[in-house]
Design an enzyme around this catalytic site. Structure first.
Site, mmCIF file in Angstrom:
data_model
loop_
_atom_site.group_PDB
_atom_site.id
_atom_site.type_symbol
_atom_site.label_atom_id
_atom_site.label_comp_id
_atom_site.label_asym_id
_atom_site.label_seq_id
_atom_site.Cartn_x
_atom_site.Cartn_y
_atom_site.Cartn_z
ATOM 1 N N PRO A 1 10.543 -4.902 1.756
ATOM 2 C CG PRO A 1 9.463 -5.861 -0.087
ATOM 3 C CD PRO A 1 9.320 -5.639 1.403
ATOM 4 N N GLY B 1 13.465 -1.415 -3.153
ATOM 5 C CA GLY B 1 14.404 -1.589 -4.246
ATOM 6 C C GLY B 1 15.472 -0.512 -4.278
ATOM 7 C CB SER C 1 14.203 -5.666 -2.534
ATOM 8 O OG SER C 1 13.783 -5.065 -3.743
ATOM 9 C CD GLN D 1 9.439 -6.889 -3.739
ATOM 10 O OE1 GLN D 1 10.648 -6.716 -3.798
ATOM 11 N NE2 GLN D 1 8.562 -5.914 -3.898
ATOM 12 C CB THR E 1 5.190 -6.838 -5.422
ATOM 13 O OG1 THR E 1 5.887 -6.875 -4.172
ATOM 14 C CG2 THR E 1 4.719 -5.414 -5.670
ATOM 15 N NE ARG F 1 7.090 4.809 -8.111
ATOM 16 C CZ ARG F 1 7.706 3.656 -7.830
ATOM 17 N NH1 ARG F 1 9.034 3.613 -7.817
ATOM 18 N NH2 ARG F 1 7.012 2.567 -7.566
ATOM 19 C CG HIS G 1 4.594 -0.068 -3.994
ATOM 20 N ND1 HIS G 1 4.699 -1.418 -4.226
ATOM 21 C CD2 HIS G 1 5.813 0.449 -4.306
ATOM 22 C CE1 HIS G 1 5.906 -1.699 -4.671
ATOM 23 N NE2 HIS G 1 6.614 -0.586 -4.719
ATOM 24 C CE1 TYR H 1 6.325 6.305 7.034
ATOM 25 C CE2 TYR H 1 5.594 8.506 7.635
ATOM 26 C CZ TYR H 1 5.877 7.555 6.668
ATOM 27 O OH TYR H 1 5.717 7.878 5.349
ATOM 28 N NE ARG I 1 8.585 6.942 1.487
ATOM 29 C CZ ARG I 1 7.403 6.597 0.994
ATOM 30 N NH1 ARG I 1 6.477 6.089 1.813
ATOM 31 N NH2 ARG I 1 7.135 6.752 -0.283
#
Length: 439
Positions: free
Chosen positions: A103, A105, A132, A158, A186, A195, A329, A364, A384
């Site tokens: 998920p 967001g 998500s 989630q 989560t 961030r 995360h 990845y 990602r």
């Protein structure tokens, strides 16, 4: 339920090479570095900051990658690997590959109607999409889109634990009704991490009503909003400053709420919906007692996402939890955290086969997935990469980014001398940060 098989490695290679004869190149790059570069060009600054960014100085994101680099695959040869099986069983469902779509967001920052596209991409491959809770399309719409592609397409949900218990119950009931096969709670985002990429541009998608469709489509959430409008707080909040950015945010809120743009612009509902979401979406006081209560309120398997310490894993399985996702995360919450891969072996040992163990963060490639599976994960979750593919080419891009990982996993499995996921153990790897000898 057996899902349609994802394309094995050689078949995917051959399809790409055959298309190349006619001058057709894949829309999604086959290597992660180029995938990331192309995705950055496709996304705007806000999307790139939110999806690609991490917590603090990015130490956890770097740790996630360096952990994979420390482990080396030791191939074996002269084994019959002509037939390979990537299938795994998760909670009674046989999947064609040990891969799930994580998920993420506010996916519309990468592509409009993001969750519909991701859901269809997952259904194309027959692997689960973990919807998500901060999605951009209501879960019922995403489930219907997946069903239209593949009846019975696997999906999980989630859950972010709200401060309103009735809203939690409503989200869980909706997840059960739309066919979720597990609830993923989560645990590591009871508050947003620091961030800088988002902070430096003052961008929080939820403040513009991006990524709150599960809430604005929920009857209990709408009830809370109506109650707040009918009984306004004495605290009116900060004085409204009329700027171009503020007007843009207001239009964004109005576009994202059910109803017409004009009626929403005239209504207090969009602004109050955003404020309500920000006030109640997550509960910092979340405890083990809450998790035990959830187990009594749903018959679905409960999976805890965000566990990194073996004692927490042990507590979870003692409580009867069905699954754990070892996750930091994606490096987005705590700067300087242990990497998910480094945490995995201790969690696997603590769980001791009593629950399914999955992993995300920093995966990845197909060889990354191979290493995580060899260290004891039952399946891996991809974040990602599928979002980058989505940004480049929508549904097809999200599908192809994950299909590439599955294809490389298949080829890595065979070229390392193995024929199924169950045969992978830590013995197929060497930790190059410790003992370099091959025994």
């Amino acid at each position: 339920m057996t899902q349609p098989a994802a394309a094995p490695g050689r078949a995917r290679q051959n399809a790409i090479y055959s298309a190349g004869v006619f001058g057709h190149h894949p829309s999604v790059p086959a290597d992660f570095a180029e995938l990331e570069r192309r995705a950055e060009k496709a996304m705007g600054p806000r999307g790139w900051a939110y999806i690609a960014g991490g917590a603090g100085e990015g130490a956890t994101m770097r740790a996630n990658r360096s952990a994979f680099d420390r482990w080396a695959i030791v191939p074996r040869v002269l084994r019959d690997v002509s037939r390979r099986d990537l299938s795994v069983d998760l909670f009674g469902t046989t999947l064609p590959a040990p891969i799930l779509f994580s998920p993420v967001g506010a996916g519309e920052l990468a592509h409009p109607d993001s969750d519909l596209h991701i859901g269809r991409a997952a259904a194309d491959l027959g692997v689960p999409y973990i919807f998500s809770n901060q999605g951009c399309n209501p879960m019922e719409d995403v489930a219907a889109a997946m069903e239209a592609v593949t009846p019975g397409a696997p999906r999980w949900f989630q859950l972010y634990w709200s401060t309103d218990d009735a809203l939690v119950d409503s989200l869980v009931r909706r997840a059960e009704t739309m066919g979720a096969q597990a609830i993923v709670v989560t645990l590591d985002t009871t508050m947003l991490g620091w961030r800088p990429q988002d902070l430096n541009i003052g961008s929080l998608p939820f403040a513009r009503a991006e990524g709150i469709a599960q809430y604005t489509s929920d009857p209990r959430f709408r009830e809370i909003v109506a109650e707040r409008i009918a009984n306004p707080s004495a605290d009116a909040g900060p004085k409204v400053e009329i700027t171009r950015a503020a007007v843009s945010a207001l239009f964004s809120m109005a576009r994202h709420l059910p109803g017409s743009l004009l009626s929403n612009l005239r209504s207090p509902v969009p602004k109050q919906s955003v404020q309500t979401f920000l006030d109640i979406y997550s509960r910092p006081s979340l405890s083990w007692d809450d998790i035990a209560g959830l187990q009594k309120r749903t018959s679905l398997p409960v999976v805890l996402k965000g566990i990194l310490h073996p004692d927490d894993a042990r507590h979870a399985v003692d409580l009867g939890i069905d699954g754990i996702i070892v996750s930091n995360h994606g490096g987005r919450q705590v700067d300087g955290s242990i990497s998910s891969l480094d945490a995995l072996p201790d969690v696997v040992e603590a769980v001791d086969g009593r629950a399914k163990v999955l992993i995300d963060s920093g995966i990845y490639t197909g060889s990354d997935a191979f290493k995580a599976l060899a260290l004891g994960a039952d399946a891996v979750c991809i974040g990602r990469p599928h979002m980058y593919g989505l940004a480049i080419n929508g549904r097809d891009g999200a599908r192809d980014a994950v299909a590439n990982i599955i294809a490389e996993l298949d080829l890595t499995l065979g070229l390392s001398g193995h024929t199924d996921i169950a045969s992978l153990t830590p013995d197929v790897l060497r930790n190059m940060g410790c003992d370099h000898r091959v025994r």
